[in-house]
Motif scaffolding. Structure first.
Motif, mmCIF file in Angstrom:
data_model
loop_
_atom_site.group_PDB
_atom_site.id
_atom_site.type_symbol
_atom_site.label_atom_id
_atom_site.label_comp_id
_atom_site.label_asym_id
_atom_site.label_seq_id
_atom_site.Cartn_x
_atom_site.Cartn_y
_atom_site.Cartn_z
ATOM 1 N N ALA A 263 -54.632 -48.894 6.486
ATOM 2 C CA ALA A 263 -53.544 -47.914 6.439
ATOM 3 C C ALA A 263 -53.696 -46.889 7.567
ATOM 4 C CB ALA A 263 -53.536 -47.207 5.087
ATOM 5 N N ALA A 264 -54.936 -46.489 7.833
ATOM 6 C CA ALA A 264 -55.176 -45.521 8.908
ATOM 7 C C ALA A 264 -54.817 -46.116 10.269
ATOM 8 C CB ALA A 264 -56.635 -45.073 8.897
ATOM 9 N N ILE A 265 -55.125 -47.398 10.461
ATOM 10 C CA ILE A 265 -54.789 -48.074 11.708
ATOM 11 C C ILE A 265 -53.281 -48.144 11.895
ATOM 12 C CG2 ILE A 265 -54.774 -50.352 12.841
ATOM 13 C CD1 ILE A 265 -57.374 -48.891 13.237
ATOM 14 N N ARG A 266 -52.573 -48.503 10.824
ATOM 15 C CA ARG A 266 -51.116 -48.605 10.910
ATOM 16 C C ARG A 266 -50.482 -47.237 11.181
ATOM 17 N NH1 ARG A 266 -52.009 -52.517 6.796
ATOM 18 N NH2 ARG A 266 -51.723 -50.944 5.150
ATOM 19 N N GLN A 267 -51.001 -46.202 10.532
ATOM 20 C CA GLN A 267 -50.466 -44.862 10.739
ATOM 21 C C GLN A 267 -50.693 -44.391 12.172
ATOM 22 O OE1 GLN A 267 -48.584 -43.105 8.880
ATOM 23 N NE2 GLN A 267 -48.578 -41.213 10.095
ATOM 24 N N LYS A 268 -51.875 -44.673 12.694
ATOM 25 C CA LYS A 268 -52.187 -44.290 14.080
ATOM 26 C C LYS A 268 -51.259 -44.995 15.053
ATOM 27 C CE LYS A 268 -55.984 -44.369 17.449
ATOM 28 N NZ LYS A 268 -57.407 -44.753 17.677
ATOM 29 N N ARG A 269 -51.002 -46.291 14.801
ATOM 30 C CA ARG A 269 -50.128 -47.046 15.695
ATOM 31 C C ARG A 269 -48.688 -46.545 15.587
ATOM 32 N NH1 ARG A 269 -51.296 -51.748 14.045
ATOM 33 N NH2 ARG A 269 -49.494 -52.086 12.710
ATOM 34 N N ARG A 270 -48.237 -46.219 14.379
ATOM 35 C CA ARG A 270 -46.876 -45.709 14.214
ATOM 36 C C ARG A 270 -46.684 -44.398 14.979
ATOM 37 N NH1 ARG A 270 -47.089 -47.904 8.802
ATOM 38 N NH2 ARG A 270 -47.968 -45.961 8.013
ATOM 39 N N ARG A 271 -47.685 -43.531 14.926
ATOM 40 C CA ARG A 271 -47.582 -42.268 15.661
ATOM 41 C C ARG A 271 -47.525 -42.519 17.167
ATOM 42 N NH1 ARG A 271 -51.411 -40.236 11.734
ATOM 43 N NH2 ARG A 271 -53.107 -40.640 13.220
ATOM 44 N N ALA A 272 -48.341 -43.466 17.644
ATOM 45 C CA ALA A 272 -48.353 -43.786 19.068
ATOM 46 C C ALA A 272 -47.014 -44.378 19.505
ATOM 47 C CB ALA A 272 -49.490 -44.754 19.386
ATOM 48 N N VAL A 273 -46.468 -45.266 18.690
ATOM 49 C CA VAL A 273 -45.174 -45.877 19.009
ATOM 50 C C VAL A 273 -44.078 -44.817 19.015
ATOM 51 C CG1 VAL A 273 -43.405 -47.464 18.167
ATOM 52 C CG2 VAL A 273 -45.803 -48.180 18.191
ATOM 53 N N ALA A 274 -44.150 -43.864 18.095
ATOM 54 C CA ALA A 274 -43.151 -42.792 18.050
ATOM 55 C C ALA A 274 -43.213 -41.938 19.316
ATOM 56 C CB ALA A 274 -43.383 -41.926 16.813
ATOM 57 N N ARG A 275 -44.424 -41.613 19.770
ATOM 58 C CA ARG A 275 -44.557 -40.835 21.012
ATOM 59 C C ARG A 275 -44.014 -41.627 22.193
ATOM 60 N NH1 ARG A 275 -49.623 -39.558 18.760
ATOM 61 N NH2 ARG A 275 -50.676 -41.068 20.116
ATOM 62 N N LEU A 276 -44.321 -42.920 22.205
ATOM 63 C CA LEU A 276 -43.849 -43.765 23.298
ATOM 64 C C LEU A 276 -42.330 -43.871 23.288
ATOM 65 C CD1 LEU A 276 -45.000 -45.515 25.601
ATOM 66 C CD2 LEU A 276 -44.927 -47.467 24.041
ATOM 67 N N ARG A 277 -41.754 -44.027 22.108
ATOM 68 C CA ARG A 277 -40.300 -44.149 21.998
ATOM 69 C C ARG A 277 -39.613 -42.872 22.488
ATOM 70 N NH1 ARG A 277 -40.026 -45.624 16.909
ATOM 71 N NH2 ARG A 277 -39.987 -47.842 17.381
ATOM 72 N N THR A 278 -40.198 -41.731 22.214
ATOM 73 C CA THR A 278 -39.632 -40.461 22.678
ATOM 74 C C THR A 278 -39.637 -40.369 24.195
ATOM 75 O OG1 THR A 278 -40.394 -39.356 20.661
ATOM 76 C CG2 THR A 278 -39.859 -37.951 22.543
ATOM 77 N N ALA A 279 -40.664 -40.966 24.826
ATOM 78 C CA ALA A 279 -40.816 -40.863 26.275
ATOM 79 C C ALA A 279 -40.029 -41.921 27.040
ATOM 80 C CB ALA A 279 -42.298 -40.980 26.649
#
Length: 287
Positions: A263-279
């Protein structure tokens, strides 16, 4: 997140200069006269430089390489000379090649490098290539040859090696064959692989040709995101490892290696993808 981290001032200055040039009647009349003299356009051609430029680009897309070769040749024959007319001819060609130069900058970028610094080098190299292009003996596939020559100059200045057409890529398939057959496409993929390896996003021994398609676009975006500090190296690597067509790292394996829960891995990846999507809009805006 700070949205001002992408320093595109070199490109911005060129575009501002282009708008200023287009607002002046003399440059527009001169370029239009060259095109009329060479029978590239007729009297119905636009009088405004920006409109004329777009007209030439649009016809190139519709009619293909032969038309593109024709109008680029008209300009390059003058660009290799001296004086204000040579400078004007070169500037029009540079504007036509600018989107490709920006894409090249992104593919050259390594983690820790500034976009603006690499862009400055690429744009300077573009002017050099345009002003020195041997149009007298290279009148076919002009745009492609300009890009290929630019790759040579940029890779030399950055100290990065690629061998266009010098060796075969492993693997089979239509996409791979297209890359092998096209020195420019081969150069692009190899240079991207070099930057991706330096950023820790391309595994040692992994075939280079996997970066020829959609995978290459993702990795190019991740290299850019690392260089602009949108993502940490761990976050970029997590995205690169998870979104693979083959050999993707599962959440179970990633969690075990990191000593955390899935769950921690998935949450970390979701946050990274969200930052990437914003950029992504900033990345796309420079294309």
């Amino acid at each position: 997140m700070n949205t001002a981290y992408v320093d595109t001032h070199v490109v911005d200055r060129l575009n501002a200069e282009w708008r200023w040039l287009c607002d002046r009647p003399v440059p527009a009349a001169q370029v239009r006269a060259w095109m009329l003299q060479a029978a590239v356009v007729d009297e119905r051609a636009p009088h405004h430089l920006d409109d004329l430029h777009e007209h030439l680009q649009r016809r190139s897309r519709a009619e293909g390489r032969r038309f593109s070769d024709t109008w680029l040749t008209v300009l390059l024959e003058r660009a290799v000379g001296e004086g204000e007319q040579a400078q004007l001819a070169a500037r029009v060609v540079v504007q036509a090649m600018l989107p490709g130069a920006v894409r090249m900058t992104r593919r050259c970028l390594r983690a820790g490098e500034e976009f603006a610094e690499v862009a400055q080098l690429v744009i300077a190299a573009l002017y050099q290539v345009v002003r020195c292009f041997p149009i007298g003996r290279r009148r076919r596939q002009v745009a492609r040859n300009l890009r290929l020559e630019l790759w040579h100059v940029v890779s030399r200045e950055l100290g990065r090696e690629f061998a266009p057409g010098g060796e075969e890529l492993p693997g089979e398939g239509e996409l791979v064959q297209d890359v092998v057959a096209d020195p420019l496409a081969w150069a692009e993929v190899v240079l991207l692989a070099d930057a991706a390896q330096a950023a820790g996003l391309h595994r040692a021994g992994e075939p280079v040709e996997v970066l020829a398609g959609a995978r290459g676009e993702l990795v190019e975006l991740l290299v850019w995101a690392l260089a602009q500090k949108v993502l940490t190296q761990d976050a970029a690597a997590a995205i690169a490892d998870h979104y693979r067509e083959a050999g993707a790292v599962t959440d179970v394996s990633a969690a075990r290696a990191a000593g955390v829960s899935e769950a921690a891995i998935r949450q970390k990846r979701r946050r990274a993808v969200a930052r990437l999507r914003t950029a992504v809009p900033l990345w796309a805006a420079a294309a």
